[in-house]
Scaffold this motif. Structure first.
Motif, PDB file in Angstrom:
ATOM      1  N   ASN A 114       0.697  -1.190   0.184  1.00 12.95           N
ATOM      2  CA  ASN A 114      -0.314   0.203  -0.004  1.00 12.95           C
ATOM      3  C   ASN A 114       0.635   1.977   0.054  1.00 12.95           C
ATOM      4  OD1 ASN A 114      -2.193  -1.683   0.162  1.00 12.95           O
ATOM      5  ND2 ASN A 114      -2.283  -1.613   2.177  1.00 12.95           N
ATOM      6  N   VAL A 115       1.843   0.848   0.646  1.00 16.48           N
ATOM      7  CA  VAL A 115       2.834   2.783   1.522  1.00 16.48           C
ATOM      8  C   VAL A 115       3.680   2.599  -0.152  1.00 16.48           C
ATOM      9  CG1 VAL A 115       5.197   2.885   1.342  1.00 16.48           C
ATOM     10  CG2 VAL A 115       3.072   2.318   3.302  1.00 16.48           C
ATOM     11  N   LEU A 116       4.092   1.768  -1.183  1.00 19.53           N
ATOM     12  CA  LEU A 116       4.375   2.049  -2.286  1.00 19.53           C
ATOM     13  C   LEU A 116       3.859   2.336  -3.602  1.00 19.53           C
ATOM     14  CD1 LEU A 116       6.428  -1.663  -2.388  1.00 19.53           C
ATOM     15  CD2 LEU A 116       7.352   0.627  -2.277  1.00 19.53           C
ATOM     16  N   ALA A 117       2.127   1.443  -3.113  1.00 16.31           N
ATOM     17  CA  ALA A 117       1.162   2.079  -4.801  1.00 16.31           C
ATOM     18  C   ALA A 117       0.822   3.656  -4.721  1.00 16.31           C
ATOM     19  CB  ALA A 117      -0.452   1.543  -4.199  1.00 16.31           C
ATOM     20  N   VAL A 118       0.922   4.150  -2.866  1.00 16.09           N
ATOM     21  CA  VAL A 118       0.337   5.908  -2.976  1.00 16.09           C
ATOM     22  C   VAL A 118       1.924   6.400  -3.209  1.00 16.09           C
ATOM     23  CG1 VAL A 118       0.850   7.150  -0.899  1.00 16.09           C
ATOM     24  CG2 VAL A 118      -0.563   5.404  -1.183  1.00 16.09           C
ATOM     25  N   GLU A 119       3.012   6.104  -3.086  1.00 14.45           N
ATOM     26  CA  GLU A 119       4.151   6.483  -3.872  1.00 14.45           C
ATOM     27  C   GLU A 119       4.439   5.946  -5.278  1.00 14.45           C
ATOM     28  OE1 GLU A 119       7.599   4.503  -1.867  1.00 14.45           O
ATOM     29  OE2 GLU A 119       7.381   5.778  -0.253  1.00 14.45           O
ATOM     30  N   LEU A 120       4.150   5.138  -6.248  1.00 13.79           N
ATOM     31  CA  LEU A 120       3.887   5.228  -7.129  1.00 13.79           C
ATOM     32  C   LEU A 120       2.683   5.892  -7.864  1.00 13.79           C
ATOM     33  CD1 LEU A 120       4.563   3.996  -9.719  1.00 13.79           C
ATOM     34  CD2 LEU A 120       2.954   1.833  -8.776  1.00 13.79           C
ATOM     35  N   GLY A 121       1.504   6.557  -7.081  1.00  5.18           N
ATOM     36  CA  GLY A 121       0.855   7.344  -7.301  1.00  5.18           C
ATOM     37  C   GLY A 121       1.010   8.566  -7.336  1.00  5.18           C
ATOM     38  N   SER A 122       1.986   9.251  -6.358  1.00 12.08           N
ATOM     39  CA  SER A 122       2.117  10.322  -6.399  1.00 12.08           C
ATOM     40  C   SER A 122       3.564  10.322  -7.663  1.00 12.08           C
ATOM     41  CB  SER A 122       2.952  10.901  -5.216  1.00 12.08           C
ATOM     42  OG  SER A 122       2.263  10.516  -4.026  1.00 12.08           O
ATOM     43  N   LEU A 123       4.180   9.653  -8.010  1.00 13.81           N
ATOM     44  CA  LEU A 123       4.799   9.773  -9.144  1.00 13.81           C
ATOM     45  C   LEU A 123       4.622   9.912 -10.276  1.00 13.81           C
ATOM     46  CD1 LEU A 123       7.925   7.230  -8.204  1.00 13.81           C
ATOM     47  CD2 LEU A 123       8.125   9.338  -7.818  1.00 13.81           C
ATOM     48  N   ARG A 124       3.264   9.504 -10.155  1.00  9.11           N
ATOM     49  CA  ARG A 124       2.672   9.486 -11.723  1.00  9.11           C
ATOM     50  C   ARG A 124       1.409  10.623 -11.796  1.00  9.11           C
ATOM     51  NH1 ARG A 124      -0.157   3.055 -11.751  1.00  9.11           N
ATOM     52  NH2 ARG A 124       1.801   1.960 -12.680  1.00  9.11           N
ATOM     53  N   ARG A 125       1.689  11.274 -10.634  1.00 10.78           N
ATOM     54  CA  ARG A 125       0.174  12.533 -10.884  1.00 10.78           C
ATOM     55  C   ARG A 125       1.389  13.169 -11.364  1.00 10.78           C
ATOM     56  NH1 ARG A 125      -1.781  10.320  -6.501  1.00 10.78           N
ATOM     57  NH2 ARG A 125      -0.616  10.680  -4.654  1.00 10.78           N
ATOM     58  N   TRP A 126       2.981  13.859 -10.560  1.00  6.39           N
ATOM     59  CA  TRP A 126       4.166  13.911 -10.848  1.00  6.39           C
ATOM     60  C   TRP A 126       4.550  14.219 -11.873  1.00  6.39           C
ATOM     61  CZ3 TRP A 126       8.560  13.634 -13.195  1.00  6.39           C
ATOM     62  CH2 TRP A 126       9.947  14.521 -12.578  1.00  6.39           C
ATOM     63  N   ARG A 127       4.467  13.283 -12.887  1.00  3.91           N
ATOM     64  CA  ARG A 127       4.828  12.839 -14.385  1.00  3.91           C
ATOM     65  C   ARG A 127       3.511  13.457 -15.055  1.00  3.91           C
ATOM     66  NH1 ARG A 127       3.508   7.236 -15.959  1.00  3.91           N
ATOM     67  NH2 ARG A 127       1.387   7.901 -16.433  1.00  3.91           N
ATOM     68  N   ASP A 128       2.175  13.126 -14.407  1.00  2.00           N
ATOM     69  CA  ASP A 128       1.536  13.683 -15.648  1.00  2.00           C
ATOM     70  C   ASP A 128       1.285  15.460 -15.733  1.00  2.00           C
ATOM     71  OD1 ASP A 128       1.118  10.758 -15.999  1.00  2.00           O
ATOM     72  OD2 ASP A 128      -1.128  10.889 -14.726  1.00  2.00           O
ATOM     73  N   GLU A 129       1.819  15.959 -13.956  1.00  6.28           N
ATOM     74  CA  GLU A 129       1.668  16.819 -14.301  1.00  6.28           C
ATOM     75  C   GLU A 129       2.875  17.896 -14.978  1.00  6.28           C
ATOM     76  OE1 GLU A 129       1.681  17.866  -9.950  1.00  6.28           O
ATOM     77  OE2 GLU A 129      -0.125  17.505 -10.047  1.00  6.28           O
ATOM     78  N   PHE A 130       4.328  17.457 -14.843  1.00  3.89           N
ATOM     79  CA  PHE A 130       5.411  17.124 -15.617  1.00  3.89           C
ATOM     80  C   PHE A 130       5.141  17.567 -17.499  1.00  3.89           C
ATOM     81  CE2 PHE A 130       9.199  16.485 -17.753  1.00  3.89           C
ATOM     82  CZ  PHE A 130       9.942  18.356 -17.558  1.00  3.89           C
ATOM     83  N   ASN A 131       4.739  16.552 -17.601  1.00  5.87           N
ATOM     84  CA  ASN A 131       4.252  16.506 -18.810  1.00  5.87           C
ATOM     85  C   ASN A 131       2.993  17.445 -19.358  1.00  5.87           C
ATOM     86  OD1 ASN A 131       6.076  14.556 -19.417  1.00  5.87           O
ATOM     87  ND2 ASN A 131       4.489  12.729 -19.171  1.00  5.87           N
ATOM     88  N   ALA A 132       1.725  18.031 -18.421  1.00  6.87           N
ATOM     89  CA  ALA A 132       0.627  19.328 -18.886  1.00  6.87           C
ATOM     90  C   ALA A 132       1.570  19.829 -18.861  1.00  6.87           C
ATOM     91  CB  ALA A 132       0.048  18.515 -17.534  1.00  6.87           C
ATOM     92  N   ALA A 133       2.322  20.451 -18.074  1.00 12.82           N
ATOM     93  CA  ALA A 133       3.369  21.766 -18.333  1.00 12.82           C
ATOM     94  C   ALA A 133       4.121  21.955 -19.163  1.00 12.82           C
ATOM     95  CB  ALA A 133       3.589  21.983 -16.486  1.00 12.82           C
ATOM     96  N   LEU A 134       4.964  20.796 -19.508  1.00 16.21           N
ATOM     97  CA  LEU A 134       6.140  21.160 -20.386  1.00 16.21           C
ATOM     98  C   LEU A 134       6.037  21.589 -21.325  1.00 16.21           C
ATOM     99  CD1 LEU A 134       9.188  20.423 -20.482  1.00 16.21           C
ATOM    100  CD2 LEU A 134       8.416  18.158 -21.828  1.00 16.21           C
ATOM    101  N   PRO A 135       4.504  21.218 -22.600  1.00 14.77           N
ATOM    102  CA  PRO A 135       3.575  22.080 -23.583  1.00 14.77           C
ATOM    103  C   PRO A 135       4.056  23.145 -23.372  1.00 14.77           C
ATOM    104  CG  PRO A 135       2.935  19.614 -23.568  1.00 14.77           C
ATOM    105  CD  PRO A 135       3.551  19.856 -21.730  1.00 14.77           C
TER     106      PRO A 135
END
Length: 89
Positions: A46-67
């Protein structure tokens, strides 16, 4: 003689029941230990899933903000180039 055999049978019967009771307690202890181990692993998952979810959100925000950042940088550069004196016109 029969009384002795009955007494021995009773003792062995009690001993057999005692051994079975000990074995049952041992098995229950092992099962409890395994359940606790699985619960700890589940917590870690569960802890790893939360961390992975945070990383995915960060990645998605980065990908959306980069363009958006690239577009802004290009616009600023074009604006700067348009305002700079001495352009070859």
């Amino acid at each position: 003689m029969q009384a002795a055999q009955l007494a021995i049978g009773a003792v062995l019967g009690s001993t057999g029941v005692g051994v079975l009771a000990w074995a049952a307690k041992s098995v229950v202890s092992e099962i409890r230990a395994l359940v606790e181990k699985v619960a700890r692993q589940d917590e870690r998952i569960n802890v790893l899933a939360v961390e992975l979810g945070s990383l995915r959100r960060w990645r998605d925000e980065f990908n959306a903000a980069l363009p958006s950042q690239v577009r802004q940088t290009v616009e600023l550069e074009l604006l700067r180039m348009g305002q700079s004196p001495g352009r070859g016109s």
